[in-house]
Design an enzyme around this catalytic site. Structure first.
Site, mmCIF file in Angstrom:
data_model
loop_
_atom_site.group_PDB
_atom_site.id
_atom_site.type_symbol
_atom_site.label_atom_id
_atom_site.label_comp_id
_atom_site.label_asym_id
_atom_site.label_seq_id
_atom_site.Cartn_x
_atom_site.Cartn_y
_atom_site.Cartn_z
ATOM 1 N N HIS A 265 0.877 -1.182 0.000
ATOM 2 C CA HIS A 265 0.000 0.000 0.000
ATOM 3 C C HIS A 265 0.913 1.231 0.000
ATOM 4 O O HIS A 265 1.729 1.401 -0.903
ATOM 5 C CB HIS A 265 -0.914 -0.118 1.229
ATOM 6 C CG HIS A 265 -2.059 0.834 1.297
ATOM 7 N ND1 HIS A 265 -2.412 1.672 0.276
ATOM 8 C CD2 HIS A 265 -2.954 1.097 2.305
ATOM 9 C CE1 HIS A 265 -3.467 2.394 0.635
ATOM 10 N NE2 HIS A 265 -3.805 2.059 1.881
ATOM 11 N N HIS A 306 -1.784 -2.447 -9.632
ATOM 12 C CA HIS A 306 -2.785 -1.850 -8.743
ATOM 13 C C HIS A 306 -4.005 -2.738 -8.704
ATOM 14 O O HIS A 306 -4.365 -3.331 -9.718
ATOM 15 C CB HIS A 306 -3.169 -0.441 -9.230
ATOM 16 C CG HIS A 306 -3.825 0.358 -8.161
ATOM 17 N ND1 HIS A 306 -5.172 0.294 -7.921
ATOM 18 C CD2 HIS A 306 -3.301 1.198 -7.241
ATOM 19 C CE1 HIS A 306 -5.452 1.078 -6.891
ATOM 20 N NE2 HIS A 306 -4.347 1.636 -6.462
ATOM 21 N N ASP A 363 2.989 5.632 -6.888
ATOM 22 C CA ASP A 363 4.161 5.584 -6.021
ATOM 23 C C ASP A 363 5.471 5.447 -6.788
ATOM 24 O O ASP A 363 6.537 5.704 -6.243
ATOM 25 C CB ASP A 363 4.026 4.420 -5.028
ATOM 26 C CG ASP A 363 3.004 4.751 -3.968
ATOM 27 O OD1 ASP A 363 2.834 5.946 -3.699
ATOM 28 O OD2 ASP A 363 2.384 3.830 -3.426
HETATM 29 N N1 CMC Z 1 5.563 -7.260 -9.849
HETATM 30 C C1 CMC Z 1 5.438 -8.508 -10.380
HETATM 31 N N2 CMC Z 1 4.285 -9.173 -10.492
HETATM 32 C C2 CMC Z 1 3.188 -8.569 -10.031
HETATM 33 C C3 CMC Z 1 3.220 -7.272 -9.486
HETATM 34 C C4 CMC Z 1 4.471 -6.625 -9.398
HETATM 35 N N3 CMC Z 1 4.563 -5.391 -8.882
HETATM 36 N N4 CMC Z 1 1.980 -6.907 -9.101
HETATM 37 C C5 CMC Z 1 1.169 -7.934 -9.418
HETATM 38 N N5 CMC Z 1 1.897 -8.936 -9.989
HETATM 39 C C6 CMC Z 1 1.367 -10.202 -10.549
HETATM 40 C C7 CMC Z 1 0.937 -11.152 -9.457
HETATM 41 O O1 CMC Z 1 1.995 -12.004 -9.069
HETATM 42 C C8 CMC Z 1 -0.165 -11.900 -10.150
HETATM 43 O O2 CMC Z 1 0.395 -12.821 -11.064
HETATM 44 P P1 CMC Z 1 -0.358 -14.224 -11.380
HETATM 45 O O3 CMC Z 1 -1.682 -13.843 -11.974
HETATM 46 O O4 CMC Z 1 0.552 -14.911 -12.337
HETATM 47 O O5 CMC Z 1 -0.474 -14.925 -10.062
HETATM 48 C C9 CMC Z 1 -0.847 -10.824 -11.004
HETATM 49 O O6 CMC Z 1 0.196 -9.867 -11.265
HETATM 50 C C10 CMC Z 1 -2.027 -10.130 -10.327
HETATM 51 O O7 CMC Z 1 -1.549 -9.537 -9.136
HETATM 52 P P2 CMC Z 1 -2.275 -9.603 -7.730
HETATM 53 O O8 CMC Z 1 -1.238 -9.653 -6.648
HETATM 54 O O9 CMC Z 1 -3.319 -10.665 -7.728
HETATM 55 O O10 CMC Z 1 -2.991 -8.207 -7.718
HETATM 56 P P3 CMC Z 1 -3.576 -7.487 -6.461
HETATM 57 O O11 CMC Z 1 -4.685 -6.650 -6.976
HETATM 58 O O12 CMC Z 1 -3.909 -8.451 -5.374
HETATM 59 O O13 CMC Z 1 -2.366 -6.584 -5.923
HETATM 60 C C11 CMC Z 1 -0.859 -4.793 -5.649
HETATM 61 C C12 CMC Z 1 -2.185 -5.258 -6.259
HETATM 62 C C13 CMC Z 1 -0.731 -3.273 -5.763
HETATM 63 C C14 CMC Z 1 -0.831 -5.142 -4.121
HETATM 64 C C15 CMC Z 1 0.315 -5.513 -6.378
HETATM 65 O O14 CMC Z 1 0.277 -5.183 -7.756
HETATM 66 C C16 CMC Z 1 1.677 -5.139 -5.786
HETATM 67 O O15 CMC Z 1 2.083 -5.746 -4.780
HETATM 68 N N6 CMC Z 1 2.401 -4.141 -6.396
HETATM 69 C C17 CMC Z 1 3.662 -3.690 -5.867
HETATM 70 C C18 CMC Z 1 3.437 -2.798 -4.668
HETATM 71 C C19 CMC Z 1 2.920 -1.415 -5.054
HETATM 72 O O16 CMC Z 1 3.459 -0.758 -5.933
HETATM 73 N N7 CMC Z 1 1.881 -0.940 -4.305
HETATM 74 C C20 CMC Z 1 1.344 0.408 -4.470
HETATM 75 C C21 CMC Z 1 -0.057 0.427 -4.964
HETATM 76 S S1 CMC Z 1 -0.531 2.095 -5.460
HETATM 77 C C22 CMC Z 1 -0.560 3.017 -3.998
HETATM 78 C C23 CMC Z 1 -1.675 2.657 -3.111
HETATM 79 O O17 CMC Z 1 -2.842 2.803 -3.519
HETATM 80 O O18 CMC Z 1 -1.407 2.279 -1.963
#
Ligand code: CMC
EC number: 2.3.3.16
Length: 426
Positions: A265, A306, A363
């Site tokens: 987050h 995201h 971010d």
């Molecule tokens: N790097 C590599 N792979 C990723 C990433 C990433 N940053 N983000 C998602 N994936 C992959 C994930 O492994 C999954 O792959 P698969 O379908 O093969 O299992 C797929 O993409 C879908 O991801 P998810 O984890 O199911 O998506 P989510 O909606 O649960 O998570 C997120 C969203 C923001 C937590 C995640 O993308 C992440 O951890 N990003 C990095 C941290 C980040 O930049 N966070 C800031 C968000 S914006 C500010 C805010 O609003 O707080």
């Protein structure tokens, strides 16, 4: 509004009719509240398919990259509004007229100082404490100072608490920085605007008061606007959940700060810079991109992806432009920035990231701007918390202004059924 119906057919039972609710914009929502009478619940870990509340504050269309505050697009607010006006809008539902704006700004300015006694809380922390750890403690501690406004059922008290929080967050945030530096804490200056005052408290010392660069103050203000609210994200939902038990607003915001701290987050802006440090140079990018794609490796590219935006993050677009302006103004030629831009290019063209709609989020760029302004990495999430306070408090106020229930999710229990302790026990 409910004029459509959905039918839930469960094998062996009579169909259950569920109302379908329609918002002003956005997808229809199936109202499952009556399901509990059938002895069943829905199962939705991570709230991927669940609306936890009704709200009029912020709307996001993740596919189209749309973010509206009270109907106004974030791009327009970032370009033509300022942070305090956006705060007024989020809190009250409409933009202020000139007189309302002047009164709001003046009220905020009247609350910028913190109680002198609050300073002593800082001494309990190690100088190397993470500023977010201090924020959780000190903001929660505000509840011990403002007994005069803690009746959550009194709209005037709610209003005063909202003003206090918005006004004092920059002061407390800057105090955490000064504490870590071993420098004297700076009192707020009410002749400056919100962003200028924050930069003054961060970077000036009693020995040397330098003028604040208008370009940097403007960029800071934009960062505040872009982080002001984001509907039911993890920290806002935490604030609502804490608030639903009747907890006081300072305790609720402290809970929001704790939820924001995580790297998935708000902690991501700090994590982006740490990741860039770890990558080190352009030659290593491929190795790190491969790590991010490797399902056996927990590493993720910080600042990418995201939960809601699956096309682009509109905040990231504005932020990228601000980033260019700030770097041009400061004449910075930062190798880390070059690394960030190369990483962005490689990731955006990689099929893994394309297929999963993983775009740079807000971010990714905010960390680069904050670094250029001279803000240390450990303060990045604090600045996010400062800016998001208005969103948290607007949602808290909205919830308390109407009928609400304590938030109490159910569970799918997969543990042991009832069993007895061994008979040989006395
Ligand atoms: N790097 C590599 N792979 C990723 C990433 C990433 N940053 N983000 C998602 N994936 C992959 C994930 O492994 C999954 O792959 P698969 O379908 O093969 O299992 C797929 O993409 C879908 O991801 P998810 O984890 O199911 O998506 P989510 O909606 O649960 O998570 C997120 C969203 C923001 C937590 C995640 O993308 C992440 O951890 N990003 C990095 C941290 C980040 O930049 N966070 C800031 C968000 S914006 C500010 C805010 O609003 O707080």
């Amino acid at each position: 509004m409910a004029d459509k119906k959905a039918q839930l057919i469960i094998e062996g039972s009579a169909p259950v009719e569920l109302p379908v609710l329609t918002g002003t914009v956005g997808p229809d929502v199936i109202d499952v509240r009556s399901l509990t009478a059938t002895g069943r619940f829905t199962f939705d870990p991570g709230f991927m398919s669940t609306a936890s509340c009704e709200s009029k504050i912020t709307y996001i269309d993740g596919d189209k990259g749309v973010l509206l505050h009270r109907g106004y697009p974030i791009e327009q607010l970032a370009e033509h509004s300022d942070y305090l006006e956006t705060c007024y809008l989020l809190l009250n539902g409409e933009l202020p007229n000139q007189e309302e704006k002047a009164r709001f700004v003046s009220t905020i300015k009247n609350h910028t100082m913190v109680h002198e006694q609050l300073k002593s809380f800082f001494n309990g922390f190690r100088r190397d404490a993470h500023p977010m750890a201090i924020m959780c403690g000190v903001v929660g501690a505000l509840s011990a100072f403002y007994h005069d406004s803690l009746d959550i059922n009194n709209p005037r008290h709610r209003e005063v608490s909202a003003m206090r929080l918005i006004a004092k967050m920059p002061t407390i945030a800057a105090m955490t920085y000064k504490y870590s530096m071993g420098q004297p804490m700076m009192y707020p200056r009410n002749d400056l605007n919100y962003a200028e005052n924050f930069l003054h408290m961060m970077f000036n010392t009693p020995a040397e008061i330098k003028p604040i660069s208008p370009v940097l103050a403007k960029a800071m203000d934009k960062i505040f606007i872009l982080h002001a609210d984001h509907e039911q994200n993890a920290s806002t939902s935490t604030v609502r959940l804490a608030g639903s038990s009747g907890a006081n607003p300072f305790a609720c915001i402290a809970a929001g700060i704790a939820a924001l701290w995580g790297p998935a987050h708000g902690g991501a802006n700090e994590a982006v810079l740490n990741m860039l440090d770890e990558i080190g140079s352009v030659e290593n990018i491929d190795k790190f991109v491969a790590k991010a794609k490797d399902k056996n490796d927990p590493f993720k590219l910080m600042g990418f992806g995201h939960r809601v935006y699956k096309n682009f993050d509109p905040r990231a677009k504005v932020m990228k432009q601000t980033c260019d302006e700030v770097l041009a103004e400061l004449g910075i030629n930062d190798p880390q920035l070059e690394l960030a831009m190369k990483l962005e290019e490689i990731a955006r063209n990689d099929p893994y990231f394309k297929e999963r709609n993983l775009y740079p989020n807000v971010d990714f760029y905010s960390g680069i701007i904050l670094k250029a302004i001279g803000i240390p990495t450990s303060m990045f999430t604090v600045i996010f918390a400062l800016a998001r306070t208005v969103g948290w408090i607007s949602h808290w106020k909205e919830m308390l202004s109407g009928p609400y229930k304590i938030g109490r999710p159910r569970q799918l229990y997969t543990g042991h059924p009832q069993r007895d302790l061994p008979a040989d026990r006395d």
